[in-house]
Design a protein around this motif. Sequence first.
Motif: not given
Length: 326
Positions: A142-146, A239-240, A242-245, A271-272
């Motif tokens: 799960v961690a690898v999946a983000g 990727e992800g 772009r929650i970070d953005l 959505r993620f």
Amino acid sequence: MHTTQARISIKGPTDLLTTIPHLLGFHPEHSLVAVGLIKRKLQCTFRVDLPGSADHLEHLVDLTAQLSRNNCDECVVVAYGDKEVAEASIARAALRFDHAGIRPLDQLRVTDGRWFSLTCDQPCCPAEGMLLPESTPASCEVAVAGCHAAADRAAIAEQLAPAPPGRRAAVERAVAKSLAAEADLDWAGQRSADLNAIDHWLSTSALPGPDDIASIGLALGDLDIRDYALRRISSGRLEGNRIDLWLWVARHMADDLLAPAATVAGFAAYRFGNGVLALEAFETALKASPHYRLAQMLMAALQAGYPPSALGNIGTGDVEAAEKED
């Protein structure tokens, strides 16, 4: 609420219990967690607070509708906390699920680094409980999946904390400068510039500086540009998401510009599959602009337990048209 598209191999209670914090996004305490399954495959995870005591079970939130809405046919019920209130809450929740046709496969309690089964009296589940390891192959998957687990719920909220005053002041100056420059652009020119800004920052892993934060934040105030960003998120190609953005932009916005950016950040998290972060983002948006319609709608959908897949048409439908008429 959290759902994940990762293919996770859950082989027993230990696998599941080490995975739950990653699915929720933080390590739960004084909580009831319902893990919904479809044909023994993990579908969704919901968490609510335990009531103050076993004498106040009427305050335990019923999660039956959320699991039913996700088409779950089985579940595992887990409580984190003191024995009396945890076990009473598990029993109440399991009964509700069973009456709704969602069969509880297991009922587990976690406290002080140990887990207890309420349904197994075999030697594999001793009365003193089993030591809960920090990780298992399943939790690593799960961690690898983000999916990562913060220390607690407060650490999730911290991801939306305002940026340092100096940086916010720099963005405010950039906003004023950008608004002055927009006066010299026609509608087509401004729209092209806004779309280019969104596309540019979605195509890189970097985070923007004050001038570009201002451009993105202002652009998201235009419903057409905001909906374009939502469609890009829904494409599944970022990727992800772009929650970070989106979080980065939201943290730098003044209150009058905050709601669109925070709502887009929440949508990307939703959505993620990170419902906890999504809820924090929607609450942030509505604190700044209590009547921001999209944040209201998405928060209602999240709290009702609609899966992320149900959001595929957001950014293209009638809600956006209605907003433009207000």
